[in-house]
Design an enzyme around this catalytic site. Structure first.
Site, PDB file in Angstrom:
ATOM      1  CE  LYS A  97      -2.177   2.215   3.320  1.00 24.12           C
ATOM      2  NZ  LYS A  97      -2.831   2.334   4.609  1.00 24.12           N
ATOM      3  CG  ASP A 134      -7.567   3.472   2.449  1.00 24.93           C
ATOM      4  OD1 ASP A 134      -8.480   3.177   1.641  1.00 24.93           O
ATOM      5  OD2 ASP A 134      -7.474   4.592   2.971  1.00 24.93           O
TER       6      ASP A 134
END
Ligand code: SF4
Length: 213
Positions: free
Chosen positions: A122, A140
Site C-alpha cells: 500500500k 486502504d
C-alpha cells in the site's frame, strides 16, 4: 451474490460524480519534499492523516531530507512522534530508511520501494501514485469498502481488492481512482452511516440494494 460487471459508463458516472464533490483531490498528508511524503505515509500506518499532520506540522520544520533525520537521531525522532501509534517502531524504520536513502532518490519501482523498511504494497503504491504519477491504486479500508459498495470489485479483504481493482478500473480513470475512493469513503460513503440520502450513485450502489435503502 455475483453481479454483472460495471460498464465504462458506470465508471464515468462514479468518477465524474465523486470529482464533482471535491475541489482538490490530493492526499491530505501535508508535505513539501518527496522524503517528507514517504515519512508521512510511514507515520500514517494505523493512524489517521489528521494525527499525522499534527505531528508533521512541527517535525517537518526540521526534517526535509534523509540527512536531517540522521542529524536529529533516532531517540529525538521517537520523542517527536510519540503521539502516534507504534512510534518506537516507526522511528526505528524512518531512521533506517534515512540511512538507506541519504544522498539517493526515492525508488519508483514497487519492488525496490518494498525493500525499504516498513514499506508494504500500500505504501509503495501511494508513493508511486502521488510522487511519480503512476496509474496504480493503493487500497486502504476506504477504497476496499467503497469499491465493494459500488460493485467495482466483489471481495472480502483489502488484499483481494488490491489484486482486482487495477484490472477493473478503466485506464482513463486510474489516475483519479485512489484519491477519489479514499475521499468519498472518508467524507460521504462512511463505514457507519454513509450519506446515502442525496447520493448521486444510488442507482448503481450494491450497498443500497443489499440494505433496501
Ligand atoms: S448510496 Fe450510500 S452506500 Fe451507496 S455509494 Fe452512496 S453513500 Fe455509499
Amino acid at each position: 451474490m455475483t453481479e454483472k460487471k460495471l460498464k465504462k459508463a458506470d465508471y464515468d458516472l462514479i468518477f465524474d460524480y465523486i470529482s464533482s464533490l471535491f475541489t482538490n483531490m490530493d492526499t491530505e498528508l501535508k508535505r513539501e519534499t518527496p522524503f517528507q511524503l514517504l515519512v508521512a505515509v510511514m507515520l500514517s500506518a494505523q493512524s489517521t492523516d489528521k494525527q499525522v499532520n499534527k505531528i508533521t506540522d512541527q517535525l517537518f520544520l526540521s526534517i526535509k531530507w534523509p540527512d536531517d533525520v540522521l542529524k536529529m537521531g533516532q531517540e529525538k525522532l521517537e520523542k517527536a512522534i510519540s503521539s502516534v501509534n507504534y512510534y518506537r517502531m516507526k522511528a526505528k524504520h524512518i531512521y533506517h530508511t534515512a540511512e538507506i536513502l541519504d544522498g539517493k532518490v526515492i525508488p519508483e519501482d514497487e519492488v525496490e520501494l518494498m525493500r525499504l523498511p516498513w514499506v508494504g504494497e500500500k505504501t509503495a503504491k501511494v508513493i508511486q501514485y502521488v510522487l511519480y504519477h503512476q496509474p496504480v491504486i493503493a487500497v486502504d479500508t476506504h477504497v476496499h469498502r467503497v469499491a465493494n459498495r459500488l460493485g467495482i470489485v466483489q471481495t472480502k479483504t483489502p488484499l483481494e481488492t488490491s489484486k482486482q481493482i487495477e484490472k477493473a478500473v478503466p485506464e482513463s480513470w486510474k489516475m483519479v481512482a485512489h484519491h477519489a475512493l479514499i475521499l468519498f469513503g472518508r467524507y460521504y460513503c462512511k463505514a457507519v452511516k454513509p450519506k446515502c440520502e442525496g447520493c448521486g450513485l444510488r442507482e448503481i450502489c450494491r450497498y443500497k440494494k443489499i440494505y433496501r435503502l
